[in-house]
Design a protein around this motif. Structure first.
Motif, PDB file in Angstrom:
ATOM      1  N   PHE B 281      38.087  69.302 -13.514  1.00  0.00           N
ATOM      2  CA  PHE B 281      38.700  68.494 -14.494  1.00  0.00           C
ATOM      3  C   PHE B 281      39.342  67.308 -12.757  1.00  0.00           C
ATOM      4  O   PHE B 281      40.208  66.846 -13.293  1.00  0.00           O
ATOM      5  CB  PHE B 281      39.703  69.200 -14.981  1.00  0.00           C
ATOM      6  CG  PHE B 281      39.694  69.551 -16.254  1.00  0.00           C
ATOM      7  CD1 PHE B 281      39.035  68.739 -17.222  1.00  0.00           C
ATOM      8  CD2 PHE B 281      38.585  70.811 -16.130  1.00  0.00           C
ATOM      9  CE1 PHE B 281      38.486  69.943 -17.924  1.00  0.00           C
ATOM     10  CE2 PHE B 281      38.289  71.428 -17.487  1.00  0.00           C
ATOM     11  CZ  PHE B 281      38.440  70.828 -18.330  1.00  0.00           C
ATOM     12  N   LEU B 282      39.404  68.126 -12.177  1.00  0.00           N
ATOM     13  CA  LEU B 282      40.903  67.762 -10.989  1.00  0.00           C
ATOM     14  C   LEU B 282      39.669  66.041 -10.201  1.00  0.00           C
ATOM     15  O   LEU B 282      40.193  65.685  -9.876  1.00  0.00           O
ATOM     16  CB  LEU B 282      40.479  68.480  -9.499  1.00  0.00           C
ATOM     17  CG  LEU B 282      41.154  70.004  -9.467  1.00  0.00           C
ATOM     18  CD1 LEU B 282      41.398  70.572  -8.223  1.00  0.00           C
ATOM     19  CD2 LEU B 282      42.557  69.734  -9.996  1.00  0.00           C
ATOM     20  N   ASN B 287      43.954  60.844  -9.053  1.00  0.00           N
ATOM     21  CA  ASN B 287      44.595  61.438  -7.454  1.00  0.00           C
ATOM     22  C   ASN B 287      43.751  61.683  -6.857  1.00  0.00           C
ATOM     23  O   ASN B 287      42.652  62.429  -6.868  1.00  0.00           O
ATOM     24  CB  ASN B 287      46.217  62.415  -7.856  1.00  0.00           C
ATOM     25  CG  ASN B 287      47.170  62.888  -7.393  1.00  0.00           C
ATOM     26  OD1 ASN B 287      46.398  62.774  -6.394  1.00  0.00           O
ATOM     27  ND2 ASN B 287      47.820  62.978  -7.569  1.00  0.00           N
ATOM     28  N   LEU B 290      44.263  65.175  -5.038  1.00  0.00           N
ATOM     29  CA  LEU B 290      43.488  65.850  -6.275  1.00  0.00           C
ATOM     30  C   LEU B 290      41.937  65.957  -6.185  1.00  0.00           C
ATOM     31  O   LEU B 290      41.457  66.731  -6.506  1.00  0.00           O
ATOM     32  CB  LEU B 290      43.929  65.287  -7.802  1.00  0.00           C
ATOM     33  CG  LEU B 290      45.313  66.320  -8.379  1.00  0.00           C
ATOM     34  CD1 LEU B 290      45.400  66.360  -9.626  1.00  0.00           C
ATOM     35  CD2 LEU B 290      45.426  68.173  -8.205  1.00  0.00           C
ATOM     36  N   LEU B 295      38.643  74.091  -7.030  1.00  0.00           N
ATOM     37  CA  LEU B 295      39.421  75.097  -7.128  1.00  0.00           C
ATOM     38  C   LEU B 295      38.357  75.690  -8.150  1.00  0.00           C
ATOM     39  O   LEU B 295      37.924  75.506  -9.602  1.00  0.00           O
ATOM     40  CB  LEU B 295      40.176  74.532  -7.985  1.00  0.00           C
ATOM     41  CG  LEU B 295      41.052  75.644  -9.365  1.00  0.00           C
ATOM     42  CD1 LEU B 295      42.583  76.306  -8.835  1.00  0.00           C
ATOM     43  CD2 LEU B 295      41.926  74.453  -9.843  1.00  0.00           C
TER      44      LEU B 295
END
Lengths: 266, 785
Positions: B281-282, B287, B290, B295
């Motif tokens: 998702f990051l 961004n 991000l 993660l």
């Protein structure tokens, strides 16, 4: 502590960005009311006087932000060399200034304030100053992707002594906010850089940074403000910093030495 | 008190021995063996074997599926029962001591030719154990959860007396106690940090779990080491009949598990794995910061067992999991648990069952702060040897005794810096501790109406050298002393008496009462509301005394409508000693004299728990309500008066509903409500250096707004065959988008100075979808027995 709070907030923001949900919102919260207390702010340094002491009172959180002053207090600063100076109230009620006493490194100072029938006392030793090696300017990428100007000062920490610092900056004469304090417990004797508070300067600005060498209990006092910050998931038990006046009241008395450096942003 | 308990204990032991001598005069036989699931070959925990026509003579299988039952020779009809399975009848053809092992088949809804029906359990009524809940792992599958990740730690939070530490958090508080006062065991190995992703997920992969029981205090003497609760989780042994591959693909993670026989009906294995891909998702984010972040976490569970002859069996089980989290190249944190348990079951005789375990467990973390060129490393590690013996004296008396010896090592956060770093290395002394426990307990049933379980656990703890220790005689003075290898710091002896009694008024109704003392020698220092993986553990020392709790509980339990409904009311009161809090502005990290930052005080918690459950039928579920209080008292905090602890929740209500629309479709909903947590907000303000700063009133005098949330879920079985099945699970977390406060900040508007409170909330509506599959290699050939 700090790093995990950053990690936690980064994680929360990451989750939020992923599912586009986390947010903030104003809410109604019933707060309890507290009794007003006397607040004393006193400083003395190795720079030339006069030095100032402010005596005010705390308010309810929901009150307006108008300062409640305590006029006509008896304020005395004395040192261990036998000097005693009774401060004179200035044109601003509640603000008192010294007449002759001069801050000297190595001396111990006592502030005594008699207000509303109680005498509050605090003692503080003026520590030796530490030089600012240099001011380092850089540009960082913020979390949101924006570019941000940053300033740091480099300090060569004296080896073998416990040092406590406070960093105060002035951008075009405007003083920084916050209580930026450091201690050398983990890096005694090393070259260390400190972030300059309120460093959103622009080209042509004059940036002055003051490095205060403060006494240990003054460090502890300001550090406790930092511990209370409501970081994500960390509002465990905020409390008022431990009082440094006897009898206990709010505020501080700091005797410190100052070193200063100024740059004009290129 | 202690003398009385001993006296009672002696009386019972005496009555037992005279009892058994009488018995040996009359003729008795002992039957022992194991009870298994006929489909998978897994041993069943808590299955019942009893005499068919005599009420009150029966035995329950232990954690390894073993039972031992002594009966009069005049009887030869036996019945074996387990919830959700068909009853199994045994007629003894010879009246001598013998081994009988039974395989039960699941109660099938399509089986309508015979009158065989799944029996309901009435264990909650008949055992003396109070404050314990055995979790139904099948039901757990149906309950909707955040991101569709089935999570045992979140499901127990829906039970009375158990509360979540914070929104979406797998940390839990039991009866007004902190998270570190819960002992979480995975195949006997303690798991020090049971959460992933800073608390949003638990480390337990549902696919690997066979059985879980939560003791909310008043646990039997075989458990110890924590004040508040024991969550005893047992991993699946693996299918010993056929190979099965299963898995699931979810929004946040995917799972895969493989199990099967090593040698059919002699040994089996199971491997389960799980990995999240939240970091994908990051990558989708615009961004840049991000995008560059990492993660994820993964889990691996392994277990194998092998039967050597009729009397011996060996199990090897392990868990390994890790979280990796990095923000750009600036910070990173890697943390995880590892556990390994090697067990040896030995049946000495038809009455004496032994289990010996070697246990290893560790939790460690490394924080990399690249901007400062340092790593912070920490570890907590245990080696244990444990022996448990079950002695089945006769059908009325059972003894259990054993010992546990553990060697603890704690490496506090060591700072390791590179040459270019401006921070020096900080090597805090490692701490070593040696903990020894012995226990004995006796379960006795009298007149078929009274069941008593009493026992005592002795715990001995001392820190051992080589290490550096501190004394704080006062006024900020710190004295240091060194202990060499083999030297002991202060040793603490504690006796922990436990007793629980049940009285069955009628077959379906009982009253229970219990008293217990528990001692805790490892303490976690956590200065935030939700626990962080970096929260430091310390040992009992010359400064920090063992935490002690005395708990009394009493309850009324009733089953009605043929055990279809279950109702219970329980009350408890806890007195806690040597609780830990922190001085203002405490420095807990990288501080070798961390104990100088601690305050020691007392605690008390009391409450009433109400639980109503419908166990059978298309429509099942429960309502649980707790009204409680939890308080602490520390010298100097709030003028040394009682204040509400962080674990204080006045009201806590959970409603869980499940409905099978058809055998293929079921829907579920949960609604939770609880009082907001106690917090300290500003009650005043003042100016300091030209800034407005808050003035705080007494500790925890304020409250967060009440928390409530509705979740719904549905499972669609797409196909179900003997060899192949798959289903789709949909869930919606926080259906009505309640913005529950995660944190609250007070701010003053800079222009007009008007104060406002602002909350941060984490989740609005979170829908999720999970696809699960399972297929088996060989069809079932063998029937039961």
């Amino acid at each position: 502590m700090r790093s995990i709070n950053i990690l936690r907030s980064v994680f929360v923001i990451a989750i939020a960005a992923a599912i586009n949900s986390s947010c903030t919102e104003k809410i109604n919260l019933k707060l309890n009311n507290s009794e007003p207390k006397v607040v004393i702010e006193g400083n003395i340094s190795d720079e030339p006087g006069p030095y100032f002491v402010g005596v005010t009172k705390s308010r309810l959180y929901s009150d307006s932000n108008i300062l409640v002053v305590v006029p006509s207090a008896l304020v005395i600063i004395s040192d261990d060399a036998g000097n005693a100076d009774t401060l004179t109230e200035t044109a601003f009620a509640g603000l008192y200034q010294t007449n002759f006493i001069q801050g000297t490194i190595g001396r111990t100072y006592k502030l005594s304030v008699t207000a509303e029938g109680t005498t509050y006392v605090s003692i503080c030793k003026m520590q030796a100053p530490v030089d600012i090696d240099s001011i380092v300017l850089s540009t960082e990428t913020e979390f949101n992707g924006d570019l941000d100007n940053e300033a740091d000062i480099e300090v060569r920490d004296p080896l073998g002594v416990a040092n406590y610092y406070r960093v105060v900056s002035y951008t075009n004469g405007k003083r920084s906010t916050g209580f930026s304090v450091h201690r050398d417990r983990l890096w005694d004797g090393k070259l260390r850089s400190f972030n300059v508070p309120d460093d959103d300067y622009e080209v042509g600005d004059t940036l002055r940074v003051d490095l205060w060498s403060i006494d240990e209990h003054v460090y502890t006092y300001f550090d406790q403000f930092d511990q209370n910050q409501n970081n994500f998931g960390a509002p465990a038990a905020p409390a008022n910093p431990d009082a440094i006046f006897t009898p206990a009241t709010l505020g501080y008395f700091s005797a410190h030495s100052v070193k200063s450096k100024t740059v004009i942003i290129p | 008190m202690r003398q009385n308990v001993l006296l009672v204990a002696l009386c019972f032991l005496f009555s037992v021995s005279s009892f058994s001598q009488n018995k040996s005069a009359s003729e008795k036989i002992t039957i022992s063996g194991t009870i298994k699931d006929g489909k998978t070959g897994e041993e069943m925990i808590g299955a019942t074997i009893m005499l068919k026509d005599t009420i009150g003579i029966g035995a329950v299988t232990n954690a390894y599926g073993f039972y031992s039952l002594t009966i009069p020779v005049s009887k030869n009809q036996l019945l074996v029962r387990y919830i959700g399975y068909q009853d199994f009848s045994i007629t003894l053809d010879s009246l001598k001591n013998q081994t009988i092992s039974v395989s039960l088949l699941p109660a099938s809804k399509t089986l309508n030719e015979v009158e065989i029906k799944a029996r309901k359990s009435d264990e909650n009524i008949t055992t003396a154990q109070v404050s314990a809940i055995k979790l139904d792992m099948k039901q757990l599958e149906k309950i909707p959860v955040l991101f569709g990740e089935k999570d045992i730690l979140k499901t127990i939070q829906l039970l009375p007396g158990v509360q979540p530490a914070s929104e979406g958090n797998s940390g839990f508080y039991v009866r007004g106690s902190s998270n570190d006062q819960n002992l979480v065991l995975l195949d006997e190995a303690p798991v020090y940090n049971a959460s992933h992703l800073l608390g949003f997920f638990s480390v337990f992969n549902n696919d690997a779990i066979k059985d879980a029981t939560l003791y909310k205090g008043n646990m039997p003497a075989e458990y110890g080491g924590r004040l508040a609760s024991v969550l005893d989780i047992k991993m699946k042994e693996g299918n010993s009949k056929e190979y099965v591959i299963g898995g699931g693909i979810g929004l946040i993670s995917s799972r895969l598990n493989i199990e099967g026989p090593i040698v059919k009906d002699k040994g089996s294995f199971i491997v389960t794995g799980r990995r999240t891909y939240a970091d994908l998702f990051l990558k989708l984010s615009k961004n840049q910061a991000l995008k560059k972040s990492v993660l994820y976490f993964y889990d691996l569970n392994l277990k194998a067992n092998y039967r050597i002859g009729k009397r011996d069996r060996i199990f090897l089980s392990g868990y390994f999991g890790q979280d990796k989290f990095g923000f750009q190249d600036r910070f990173s944190i890697v943390y995880g648990n590892a556990t390994a348990t090697l067990r040896w079951n030995h049946i000495f005789s038809d009455k004496l069952f032994s289990n010996t375990s070697f246990i290893y467990n560790e939790f460690n973390y490394t924080i990399g702060i690249n901007v400062a060129n340092i790593d912070v490393k920490s570890q907590i590690r245990d080696f244990s040897l444990k022996e448990d013996l079950d002695y089945y004296l006769n059908s009325k008396n059972k003894l259990k005794f054993g010992f546990l010896t553990t060697f603890h090592t704690i490496v506090p956060g060591q700072v390791v810096s590179s040459d270019t770093s401006r921070i020096g290395n900080i090597f805090l002394a490692k701490n070593y501790g040696w903990e020894n426990n012995v226990y004995a307990q006796h379960e006795i049933s009298l007149l078929n109406k009274v069941n008593i379980n009493y026992g005592v656990r002795l715990s001995v703890f001392s820190q051992v050298g080589p290490s550096k220790y501190f004394k704080f005689p006062g006024d900020g003075v710190i004295d240091t002393f060194q202990l060499k290898l083999g030297q002991f710091n202060k040793t603490y002896f504690n006796a922990e008496p436990r007793v629980s009694v049940s009285y069955n008024f009628f077959k379906n109704m009982s009253f229970k009462a219990a008293y217990s003392r528990n001692v805790q020698n490892l303490h976690q220092l956590s200065a935030t509301t939700s626990s962080a993986p970096t929260d430091r553990w310390i040992m009992t020392s010359n400064n920090t005394k063992p935490q002690i709790v005395d708990q009394v509980s009493a309850g009324y339990f009733v089953n009605f409508h043929k055990d279809m409904f279950e109702l219970s009311v329980e009350g408890y009161y806890k007195w806690m000693q040597n609780q830990i809090d922190y001085v203002n502005g405490a420095t807990l990290r990288a501080n070798e004299t961390v104990e100088s930052q601690l305050l020691y005080g007392v605690g008390r918690a009391y409450g009433a728990e109400f639980f109503f459950k419908k166990k059978e039928g298309k429509f099942t579920g429960w309502v649980s309500y707790t009204i409680a209080r939890s308080e602490r008292k520390f010298v100097g905090v709030n003028n040394t008066t009682w204040f509400p602890s962080r674990y204080d929740r006045t009201h806590d209500l959970s409603i869980v509903l499940m409905y099978d629309i058809t055998p293929r479709i079921n829907v579920s909903a949960t609604w939770v409500y609880y009082t907001g947590l106690a917090a300290t907000f500003a009650s005043g303000k003042y100016f300091l250096d030209g800034q407005i700063v808050p003035y705080y009133g007494p500790r925890n005098e304020d409250r967060f707004p009440a928390y409530h949330r509705l979740d719904i879920g549905a499972t669609f079985v797409l196909k179900k065959r003997k060899t192949w099945e798959h289903d789709l699970n949909l869930s919606v977390y926080n259906l009505y988008a309640r913005k529950n406060a995660y944190s609250i900040d007070l701010n003053a508007d800079k222009s007009n100075g008007i104060v406002f409170a602002e909350k941060t909330y984490l989740f609005r509506i979170v829908p999720s979808i999970t696809y699960n599959f399972k297929f088996s290699f060989s069809p079932i050939k063998k029937k039961a027995k």
